[in-house]
Write an enzyme that holds these catalytic residues in place. Sequence first.
Site, PDB file in Angstrom:
ATOM      1  N   CYS A   1      -3.808  34.060   8.714  1.00 53.52           N
ATOM      2  CA  CYS A   1      -3.673  34.724  10.021  1.00 53.52           C
ATOM      3  C   CYS A   1      -3.422  33.722  11.135  1.00 53.52           C
ATOM      4  O   CYS A   1      -4.249  33.546  12.054  1.00 53.52           O
ATOM      5  CB  CYS A   1      -4.920  35.556  10.310  1.00 53.52           C
ATOM      6  SG  CYS A   1      -5.070  36.967   9.210  1.00 53.52           S
TER       7      CYS A   1
ATOM      8  N   TYR B   1       3.334  18.800  11.049  1.00 52.33           N
ATOM      9  CA  TYR B   1       4.358  17.831  11.435  1.00 52.33           C
ATOM     10  C   TYR B   1       5.742  18.445  11.623  1.00 52.33           C
ATOM     11  O   TYR B   1       6.702  17.713  11.836  1.00 52.33           O
ATOM     12  CB  TYR B   1       4.510  16.756  10.350  1.00 52.33           C
ATOM     13  CG  TYR B   1       3.296  15.949  10.030  1.00 52.33           C
ATOM     14  CD1 TYR B   1       2.582  15.277  11.024  1.00 52.33           C
ATOM     15  CD2 TYR B   1       2.872  15.800   8.712  1.00 52.33           C
ATOM     16  CE1 TYR B   1       1.479  14.498  10.709  1.00 52.33           C
ATOM     17  CE2 TYR B   1       1.772  15.024   8.390  1.00 52.33           C
ATOM     18  CZ  TYR B   1       1.076  14.377   9.396  1.00 52.33           C
ATOM     19  OH  TYR B   1      -0.013  13.608   9.083  1.00 52.33           O
TER      20      TYR B   1
ATOM     21  N   GLY C   1       1.956   5.001  -0.828  1.00 53.71           N
ATOM     22  CA  GLY C   1       1.278   6.223  -1.234  1.00 53.71           C
ATOM     23  C   GLY C   1       2.302   7.308  -1.472  1.00 53.71           C
ATOM     24  O   GLY C   1       2.631   7.652  -2.597  1.00 53.71           O
ATOM     25  N   ARG C   2       2.862   7.804  -0.369  1.00 54.02           N
ATOM     26  CA  ARG C   2       3.870   8.858  -0.440  1.00 54.02           C
ATOM     27  C   ARG C   2       5.000   8.510  -1.411  1.00 54.02           C
ATOM     28  O   ARG C   2       5.445   9.349  -2.199  1.00 54.02           O
ATOM     29  CB  ARG C   2       4.438   9.079   0.966  1.00 54.02           C
ATOM     30  CG  ARG C   2       5.479  10.161   1.083  1.00 54.02           C
ATOM     31  CD  ARG C   2       6.255  10.059   2.395  1.00 54.02           C
ATOM     32  NE  ARG C   2       5.407   9.808   3.534  1.00 54.02           N
ATOM     33  CZ  ARG C   2       4.873  10.748   4.303  1.00 54.02           C
ATOM     34  NH1 ARG C   2       5.126  12.009   4.053  1.00 54.02           N
ATOM     35  NH2 ARG C   2       4.121  10.427   5.345  1.00 54.02           N
TER      36      ARG C   2
ATOM     37  N   GLU D   1       0.810  -1.212   0.000  1.00 58.33           N
ATOM     38  CA  GLU D   1       0.000   0.000   0.000  1.00 58.33           C
ATOM     39  C   GLU D   1       0.851   1.274   0.000  1.00 58.33           C
ATOM     40  O   GLU D   1       0.688   2.149   0.860  1.00 58.33           O
ATOM     41  CB  GLU D   1      -0.936  -0.008   1.212  1.00 58.33           C
ATOM     42  CG  GLU D   1      -1.899  -1.189   1.236  1.00 58.33           C
ATOM     43  CD  GLU D   1      -2.668  -1.284   2.538  1.00 58.33           C
ATOM     44  OE1 GLU D   1      -2.455  -0.430   3.430  1.00 58.33           O
ATOM     45  OE2 GLU D   1      -3.478  -2.221   2.684  1.00 58.33           O
TER      46      GLU D   1
END
EC number: 4.1.1.20
Length: 402
Positions: free
Chosen positions: A331, A305, A264-265, A262
């Site tokens: 802001c 993060y 992804g990144r 699996e």
Amino acid sequence: MSLEALANKYGTPLYVYSADQILDRLGMFHEALEGRDHLVCYAVKANSSLAILKLLAEHGAGFDIVSGGELDRVLAAAPEAAGRVVFSGVGKTADEIDHALNVGILEFNVESEAELDLLSARAAKLKRKTRFALRVNPDVFAETHPYISTGLREHKFGIDIKRAAELYKRVKGNKWLEAHGISVHIGSQIRSADPFGAALGRVHKLVRQLRREGIELRSIDAGGGLGIDYHGGNSDPAARVRDYAVAINAALDGFEGRLLLEPGRFLVAQAGALVTRVLNVKQNGRKTFVITDAAMNDLIRPALYQAHHEIVPVMPRAGRARAVDIVGPVCESGDFFARDRKLAPVETGDLLALLDAGAYGMSQASNYNTRLRPAEVLVEGKRARLIKRRETIADLLATEIP
């Protein structure tokens, strides 16, 4: 393709992705795992662009989803890929389960005893036999950010591996449930192959135990989590995949079923950049701020993060680099992309590229401060095409009732 030309044509902030890079990364897994039955199930949460899902589906990928909405995205992009979908996530609703049952996904990765009971009830209600895998928690530590570590007992994910055999045996013979596999996922952005090998070793031990007890599992889902280098180093991604495959193959020696992965990144992060224009350069005492038209709502990873992204001028100017804070116009004091980062000279109107932004960029973007989310462009060879137009205020207000 010229990022400057794309920014001038489509405006900024702008996400730009390379199709060639994505397919190159997919091919690394196929090459490293040649000879083993496997299916790469792309983790849709990393980047859920329909164009990227369609691109991957056309090249044989499956999909790892964590919501009914992500299933709808896969079906919209590649309806023929429904049978290559695995459904993960700790909080599946009855409606989401029914939807997945009706379209015939590959398997459910079940994360609790209560979910297994719910899946059984919904399958019986719809009279659809379904395949499932228990997601076990192997209690393996992976050195990564605590927010994206998932393999320890104190995390909300998965079932204690010591209880899994009991649950498989409890539903053995259930008319509507087929124990198809077992799943594990220990976290994200993991740079060493060792934790993957350790986790799969524990899973394989359980698979052998279940076989002796008459429960034959046909797939092992190794999850995702293989990390990338966000710091612009010279690491070799193909070598990293080879090391990963060696660790997995060693742990699964003797297992002849199907391996599910699996990523992804790893497939999309380094294929993407966020292009932003400098609004102004501001001096506050000794501090220099480069204020861009992109903000934390467009790419939240640094604020969320403390994640690092390399940031480079699209058209560099001559001169000595100096330490600056690169920030957006939202802001919030947390609206920054980098602090005290050495950056070559830039002026109002210049373009910057935030690199390695193809994963968890647009998929986590928001409309905070009523900001319009960026457009997205996919570069395929020498051709670029718009795959998502920039939002309008009318889009944002369409669902609201004053």
